[in-house]
Design a protein around this motif. Sequence first.
Motif, mmCIF file in Angstrom:
data_model
loop_
_atom_site.group_PDB
_atom_site.id
_atom_site.type_symbol
_atom_site.label_atom_id
_atom_site.label_comp_id
_atom_site.label_asym_id
_atom_site.label_seq_id
_atom_site.Cartn_x
_atom_site.Cartn_y
_atom_site.Cartn_z
ATOM 1 N N ASN A 1 5.942 154.534 -32.275
ATOM 2 C CA ASN A 1 5.718 153.509 -31.264
ATOM 3 C C ASN A 1 6.873 153.508 -30.272
ATOM 4 N N TYR A 2 6.616 154.023 -29.068
ATOM 5 C CA TYR A 2 7.618 154.025 -28.008
ATOM 6 C C TYR A 2 7.328 152.969 -26.943
ATOM 7 N N ALA A 3 6.325 152.152 -27.148
ATOM 8 C CA ALA A 3 5.889 151.199 -26.132
ATOM 9 C C ALA A 3 6.833 150.002 -26.062
ATOM 10 N N VAL A 4 6.694 149.266 -24.979
ATOM 11 C CA VAL A 4 7.447 148.026 -24.814
ATOM 12 C C VAL A 4 6.964 147.020 -25.857
ATOM 13 N N GLU A 5 7.898 146.371 -26.537
ATOM 14 C CA GLU A 5 7.503 145.386 -27.542
ATOM 15 C C GLU A 5 7.032 144.118 -26.852
ATOM 16 N N PRO A 6 5.874 143.593 -27.255
ATOM 17 C CA PRO A 6 5.361 142.377 -26.599
ATOM 18 C C PRO A 6 6.261 141.178 -26.843
ATOM 19 N N VAL A 7 6.287 140.280 -25.878
ATOM 20 C CA VAL A 7 7.120 139.079 -25.948
ATOM 21 C C VAL A 7 6.226 137.863 -25.693
ATOM 22 N N ILE A 8 6.324 136.874 -26.566
ATOM 23 C CA ILE A 8 5.574 135.628 -26.399
ATOM 24 C C ILE A 8 6.586 134.525 -26.069
ATOM 25 N N ARG A 9 6.407 133.913 -24.922
ATOM 26 C CA ARG A 9 7.330 132.863 -24.485
ATOM 27 C C ARG A 9 6.684 131.480 -24.456
ATOM 28 N N GLU A 10 5.376 131.421 -24.575
ATOM 29 C CA GLU A 10 4.664 130.160 -24.406
ATOM 30 C C GLU A 10 4.506 129.400 -25.725
ATOM 31 N N TYR A 11 4.338 128.080 -25.595
ATOM 32 C CA TYR A 11 4.105 127.203 -26.738
ATOM 33 C C TYR A 11 2.983 126.199 -26.458
ATOM 34 N N ASP A 12 2.321 126.317 -25.299
ATOM 35 C CA ASP A 12 1.373 125.292 -24.869
ATOM 36 C C ASP A 12 0.090 125.277 -25.689
#
Length: 554
Positions: free
Chosen positions: A312-323
């Motif tokens: 896996n060389y892809a960008v790691e997903p980021v979750i910033r939301e809490y809504d």
Amino acid sequence: MQRRRKSRGRSQSLGIKLSTENQTLRVNRAGRAETTNQKGPEPTGHNSSSCSATLQIRMTSFLLPLLLLLPVGSIMAAPEPAGCKIRITDKGLELLKLETQRFVEEELSNISMPEMKGTEGRFQYTITDVKITELNLSHADLRFLPDVGLLFDVQNSSIALSFQRRILYWFFYDTGNINASADGVNINTAVNLIRDDVGRLKINNISCDAKIKKMRAEFSGTLGKIYDFLARFLTTGMRFFLNQQICPALNHAALVHVNAMLETIPVRSEVDHYIGIDYSLISDPVVTSRSLDMNFRGMFFDLSNQNQPLVNYAVEPVIREYDRMVYLALSEFFFDSGMFAYYSAGIFQMHIVNEKMPKDLEMLLRTTYFGTIMMMNPALVDAPLSLQLAVNSPPKTSIKTSGATVVMTAIVKVMVLPPGQSPVQLSSMTMEAKFNAKVSMRGKRLAVHADLRRFKIFSNQSALESLALIPLQAPLKTMLQMSVVPLINNWTKRGVRIPLADGMDFIEEVVEYHNGFIVIGANLHFSKGLREMMAGSSDIQPTASTSNTTSTAV
């Protein structure tokens, strides 16, 4: 004056060397510092010893960062990035709290109390058939416990019970019903969540503390008022036993029933006849005061070669939301691994011939390659024509804020099929196609719909032949839209299940595209209660958490 001995320094050096006027400090492969005198006799006395020790300490402290960096830098490996992430927020936990409260009430209702016997003065009593008739856990809360898991907290609640009495006083024998109530019920249960050996979410252990502040009983029957003074003896013993049974009941419910439900969440499962998916956790869940984050491998695999490695060389997903209640994040690797698995399984191949070949395309192919056929063998002019499409490399996914696209390259061969003979190749061309990919969620299944965005063909032999293929662009694109794209969408419209337990679904989904990953925010819907969800994984029968033994209250 003592004569100084020279150090031979037989260990191999790493090439790190510091020199002073009289000493050289080397570091060998084992990481040990060795000092070697260069010249001059060694002075005697305390001062020379102190100077030498000071010099060695300074050299060693200077080298220490280098010594630490060398082994650490060579053996430390970067953690595996996640292809799929799920975040459950405190809003999702609020919905889960109602289901948890119902489940706890059901579990506590199944508590069985042992028969109680005792003597108080001239009274002999026996208490049997203890039943919990009502639970009021209205003051219950479920929240995240940072770095641990979940905390279920009950404060100032109440429990109503009923049981049968048999009392002997001298020669008088009396039976009747007793109604009791426990007030000030406090239950504090912390659940530790981990990743188990196969990569599944699991409850590792539970810490529980249960206390009942007070308990009172009301007697009925002919001598009910007379026996009121016995109430404090009976309720003291009953409160003791009840305190002892609450935590074992909850421990059994979590470690057995809840873990059984978690086992219904797929770790490695088949998607269709060709590929499967790996949803194993790559680390323990991360718990904060606002969310529970789980990192999954999120990798598809060819069922015929399930252990084929894919980095896996892809960008790691980021979750910033809490809504919203829940978030699902998918990286480009998630989709690329699916394309790679299908490619490895040999799915991206197609043979278009006879009734599958559009008539206008067949006529255009005959016109384009008429001269070639005549030069080969004029007898082949009326022979059927076919197109062989084979993707020559795994398709690649690109996710931007504007949307997701998939690029596919294939080799297209134009073949003539002489009756009773082997096919003859007329031409070979390269096809490049770019698709728009629209991601959607339904329930707990992720689906992708593809639309052809760009199409180009060119010859593998010469630029001149590429010019001759221009008339084929439009009919081949139409054929691709009518034959290939529907085939791809037929595979993807069924969708792939995301790692959620049975009875829990996504609703009100919103898809957001970021650079390198997709985030889907949604709310949760329980189509089943926790009890039903657990019953789906195993046959759960209400069982007593204690044995039916006889105890004596003193």
